[in-house]
Design a protein around this motif. Structure first.
Motif, PDB file in Angstrom:
ATOM      1  N   VAL A  83       0.840  -1.200   0.000  1.00 10.50           N
ATOM      2  CA  VAL A  83       0.000   0.000   0.000  1.00 10.50           C
ATOM      3  C   VAL A  83       0.877   1.253   0.000  1.00 10.50           C
ATOM      4  CG1 VAL A  83      -1.617   1.352   1.408  1.00 10.50           C
ATOM      5  CG2 VAL A  83      -2.024  -1.081   1.031  1.00 10.50           C
ATOM      6  N   LEU A  84       1.954   1.226   0.780  1.00  8.59           N
ATOM      7  CA  LEU A  84       2.840   2.389   0.862  1.00  8.59           C
ATOM      8  C   LEU A  84       3.616   2.651  -0.424  1.00  8.59           C
ATOM      9  CD1 LEU A  84       4.329   2.276   4.469  1.00  8.59           C
ATOM     10  CD2 LEU A  84       2.829   4.004   3.491  1.00  8.59           C
ATOM     11  N   THR A  85       3.751   1.648  -1.307  1.00  5.48           N
ATOM     12  CA  THR A  85       4.463   1.891  -2.571  1.00  5.48           C
ATOM     13  C   THR A  85       3.728   2.902  -3.432  1.00  5.48           C
ATOM     14  OG1 THR A  85       3.401  -0.009  -3.636  1.00  5.48           O
ATOM     15  CG2 THR A  85       5.581  -0.367  -2.676  1.00  5.48           C
ATOM     16  N   GLY A  86       2.416   2.964  -3.316  1.00  6.49           N
ATOM     17  CA  GLY A  86       1.641   3.932  -4.079  1.00  6.49           C
ATOM     18  C   GLY A  86       1.324   5.195  -3.292  1.00  6.49           C
ATOM     19  N   PHE A  87       1.927   5.347  -2.127  1.00  7.05           N
ATOM     20  CA  PHE A  87       1.694   6.481  -1.245  1.00  7.05           C
ATOM     21  C   PHE A  87       2.294   7.743  -1.857  1.00  7.05           C
ATOM     22  CE2 PHE A  87       2.343   8.534   3.016  1.00  7.05           C
ATOM     23  CZ  PHE A  87       1.039   8.454   3.440  1.00  7.05           C
ATOM     24  N   PRO A  88       1.507   8.775  -2.115  1.00  6.53           N
ATOM     25  CA  PRO A  88       2.065  10.016  -2.671  1.00  6.53           C
ATOM     26  C   PRO A  88       3.045  10.665  -1.696  1.00  6.53           C
ATOM     27  CG  PRO A  88      -0.325   9.991  -2.862  1.00  6.53           C
ATOM     28  CD  PRO A  88       0.051   8.832  -1.991  1.00  6.53           C
ATOM     29  N   SER A  89       4.124  11.184  -2.230  1.00 10.09           N
ATOM     30  CA  SER A  89       5.162  11.746  -1.374  1.00 10.09           C
ATOM     31  C   SER A  89       4.672  12.947  -0.580  1.00 10.09           C
ATOM     32  CB  SER A  89       6.387  12.118  -2.203  1.00 10.09           C
ATOM     33  OG  SER A  89       6.063  13.108  -3.157  1.00 10.09           O
ATOM     34  N   ILE A  90       3.748  13.685  -1.130  1.00 11.95           N
ATOM     35  CA  ILE A  90       3.239  14.851  -0.413  1.00 11.95           C
ATOM     36  C   ILE A  90       2.514  14.437   0.874  1.00 11.95           C
ATOM     37  CG2 ILE A  90       1.035  15.055  -1.622  1.00 11.95           C
ATOM     38  CD1 ILE A  90       2.484  18.217  -1.443  1.00 11.95           C
ATOM     39  N   LEU A  91       1.854  13.276   0.837  1.00  6.19           N
ATOM     40  CA  LEU A  91       1.180  12.786   2.041  1.00  6.19           C
ATOM     41  C   LEU A  91       2.179  12.366   3.114  1.00  6.19           C
ATOM     42  CD1 LEU A  91      -1.839  10.801   0.593  1.00  6.19           C
ATOM     43  CD2 LEU A  91      -1.787  13.105   1.527  1.00  6.19           C
ATOM     44  N   VAL A 105      12.237  11.638   8.631  1.00  4.99           N
ATOM     45  CA  VAL A 105      11.068  10.784   8.883  1.00  4.99           C
ATOM     46  C   VAL A 105      10.213  10.682   7.622  1.00  4.99           C
ATOM     47  CG1 VAL A 105       8.898  10.623  10.169  1.00  4.99           C
ATOM     48  CG2 VAL A 105      11.016  11.119  11.374  1.00  4.99           C
ATOM     49  N   ALA A 106       9.967  11.818   6.974  1.00  4.10           N
ATOM     50  CA  ALA A 106       9.149  11.812   5.758  1.00  4.10           C
ATOM     51  C   ALA A 106       9.800  10.975   4.662  1.00  4.10           C
ATOM     52  CB  ALA A 106       8.925  13.242   5.273  1.00  4.10           C
ATOM     53  N   LEU A 107      11.102  11.141   4.460  1.00  2.25           N
ATOM     54  CA  LEU A 107      11.784  10.375   3.411  1.00  2.25           C
ATOM     55  C   LEU A 107      11.878   8.895   3.772  1.00  2.25           C
ATOM     56  CD1 LEU A 107      14.597  12.861   2.347  1.00  2.25           C
ATOM     57  CD2 LEU A 107      12.400  12.420   1.227  1.00  2.25           C
ATOM     58  N   SER A 108      12.017   8.588   5.056  1.00  3.45           N
ATOM     59  CA  SER A 108      12.085   7.174   5.444  1.00  3.45           C
ATOM     60  C   SER A 108      10.754   6.470   5.211  1.00  3.45           C
ATOM     61  CB  SER A 108      12.530   7.023   6.897  1.00  3.45           C
ATOM     62  OG  SER A 108      11.553   7.542   7.771  1.00  3.45           O
ATOM     63  N   ILE A 109       9.653   7.200   5.357  1.00  4.63           N
ATOM     64  CA  ILE A 109       8.335   6.615   5.057  1.00  4.63           C
ATOM     65  C   ILE A 109       8.274   6.228   3.585  1.00  4.63           C
ATOM     66  CG2 ILE A 109       5.867   7.148   4.845  1.00  4.63           C
ATOM     67  CD1 ILE A 109       6.212   8.893   7.375  1.00  4.63           C
ATOM     68  N   LEU A 110       8.865   7.044   2.732  1.00  2.00           N
ATOM     69  CA  LEU A 110       8.865   6.749   1.297  1.00  2.00           C
ATOM     70  C   LEU A 110       9.840   5.626   0.942  1.00  2.00           C
ATOM     71  CD1 LEU A 110       8.736  10.388  -0.068  1.00  2.00           C
ATOM     72  CD2 LEU A 110       6.873   8.735   0.064  1.00  2.00           C
ATOM     73  N   MET A 111      10.913   5.505   1.704  1.00  4.54           N
ATOM     74  CA  MET A 111      11.925   4.489   1.411  1.00  4.54           C
ATOM     75  C   MET A 111      11.545   3.106   1.933  1.00  4.54           C
ATOM     76  SD  MET A 111      15.293   6.745   2.342  1.00  4.54           S
ATOM     77  CE  MET A 111      16.439   5.398   2.184  1.00  4.54           C
ATOM     78  N   LEU A 112      10.798   3.069   3.005  1.00  4.47           N
ATOM     79  CA  LEU A 112      10.509   1.815   3.698  1.00  4.47           C
ATOM     80  C   LEU A 112       9.895   0.722   2.819  1.00  4.47           C
ATOM     81  CD1 LEU A 112      11.024   0.877   6.550  1.00  4.47           C
ATOM     82  CD2 LEU A 112       8.731   1.582   7.152  1.00  4.47           C
ATOM     83  N   PRO A 113       8.860   1.002   2.024  1.00  5.19           N
ATOM     84  CA  PRO A 113       8.281  -0.105   1.249  1.00  5.19           C
ATOM     85  C   PRO A 113       9.243  -0.703   0.232  1.00  5.19           C
ATOM     86  CG  PRO A 113       7.200   1.972   0.698  1.00  5.19           C
ATOM     87  CD  PRO A 113       8.109   2.235   1.853  1.00  5.19           C
ATOM     88  N   THR A 114      10.072   0.117  -0.378  1.00  2.00           N
ATOM     89  CA  THR A 114      11.039  -0.405  -1.345  1.00  2.00           C
ATOM     90  C   THR A 114      12.020  -1.340  -0.661  1.00  2.00           C
ATOM     91  OG1 THR A 114      10.853   1.641  -2.621  1.00  2.00           O
ATOM     92  CG2 THR A 114      12.765   0.249  -3.065  1.00  2.00           C
ATOM     93  N   ILE A 115      12.510  -0.934   0.484  1.00  2.00           N
ATOM     94  CA  ILE A 115      13.480  -1.758   1.208  1.00  2.00           C
ATOM     95  C   ILE A 115      12.831  -3.056   1.694  1.00  2.00           C
ATOM     96  CG2 ILE A 115      14.930  -1.866   3.271  1.00  2.00           C
ATOM     97  CD1 ILE A 115      15.369   1.175   2.906  1.00  2.00           C
ATOM     98  N   ILE A 116      11.624  -2.967   2.222  1.00  2.00           N
ATOM     99  CA  ILE A 116      10.943  -4.160   2.740  1.00  2.00           C
ATOM    100  C   ILE A 116      10.693  -5.171   1.631  1.00  2.00           C
ATOM    101  CG2 ILE A 116       8.755  -5.013   3.686  1.00  2.00           C
ATOM    102  CD1 ILE A 116       8.634  -2.455   5.369  1.00  2.00           C
ATOM    103  N   ALA A 168       8.537  17.582  -2.312  1.00  2.00           N
ATOM    104  CA  ALA A 168       7.312  17.898  -1.572  1.00  2.00           C
ATOM    105  C   ALA A 168       7.403  17.574  -0.081  1.00  2.00           C
ATOM    106  CB  ALA A 168       6.123  17.184  -2.207  1.00  2.00           C
ATOM    107  N   PRO A 169       7.890  16.389   0.306  1.00  2.00           N
ATOM    108  CA  PRO A 169       7.947  16.118   1.745  1.00  2.00           C
ATOM    109  C   PRO A 169       8.902  17.063   2.481  1.00  2.00           C
ATOM    110  CG  PRO A 169       8.455  14.123   0.512  1.00  2.00           C
ATOM    111  CD  PRO A 169       8.293  15.224  -0.467  1.00  2.00           C
ATOM    112  N   LEU A 170       9.960  17.474   1.796  1.00  3.05           N
ATOM    113  CA  LEU A 170      10.937  18.352   2.444  1.00  3.05           C
ATOM    114  C   LEU A 170      10.400  19.769   2.612  1.00  3.05           C
ATOM    115  CD1 LEU A 170      14.214  17.105   0.751  1.00  3.05           C
ATOM    116  CD2 LEU A 170      13.308  16.538   3.005  1.00  3.05           C
TER     117      LEU A 170
END
Length: 186
Positions: free
Chosen positions: A11-19, A42-53, A110-112
């Motif tokens: 689900v997080l792979t399709g998570f928009p970065s702005i969110l 924290v914002a960038l790690s949320i975006l990185m987490l699904p790829t790594i998992i 956007a997250p930054l």
């Protein structure tokens, strides 16, 4: 538990970065009272987490069953099999996922904007890091300088864009070489 984590990661792979930026803004910036490098991380790690998992799961799944069976047949415990056989064999694939996630996060703006804001100064002063202050980032610098009426700032934006592209290219090439190494080992 694994199914729930896998579902959440997908689900997080399709998570928009702005969110991710809005979430980190609400969770970190509002709680601490200021923009900071920590909130951006924290914002960038949320975006990185699904790829790594997901890439780590695939890398571990690609380890041949005969290697696991051989370790258990030689008397290794499940823990020893994981630490001495599974993870060392899967490490190139895991590192590939990390590099791909870093490449994705490197270009996020956007997250930054919501979390780390922007600063013309780096976080280091007098040998100390000030992580709870706004920080400089290439993607936000490009965003800020690209629309400026001054030629030198537009040139800086182009230079920063080139540096960012080269960093992402390097991360992808490293990730691809690690992936090739894993395929050759299999």
């Amino acid at each position: 538990m694994a199914e729930i984590v896998r579902f959440c990661a997908k689900v997080l792979t399709g998570f928009p970065s702005i969110l991710a930026g809005v979430f980190a803004y609400g969770a970190i910036v509002l709680a601490t009272g200021g923009y900071s490098a920590i909130a951006g991380a924290v914002a960038l790690s949320i975006l990185m987490l699904p790829t790594i998992i997901l890439t780590s799961e695939d890398a571990i799944r690609m380890v041949p069953a005969r290697m696991k069976e051989a370790a258990i047949g030689m008397g290794a415990t499940n823990t020893q099999t994981v630490w001495m056989v599974l993870l060392p064999t899967a490490i190139p694939g895991i590192l590939t996922g990390v590099m791909l996630a870093v490449a994705r996060a490197a270009g996020e703006t956007a997250p930054l904007l919501f979390t780390a804001l922007f600063s013309n100064y780096w976080l280091w002063s007098y040998g100390r890091a000030h992580l709870m202050h706004p920080t400089a980032s290439l993607s936000v610098l490009i965003y800020n300088f690209a629309g400026m009426p001054f030629e030198n700032q537009v040139e800086l934006a182009w230079a920063a864009a080139l540096v960012l592209v080269l960093l992402v290219l390097a991360a992808n090439l490293i990730g691809q070489s690690l992936s090739q190494r894993q395929i050759q080992q299999s």
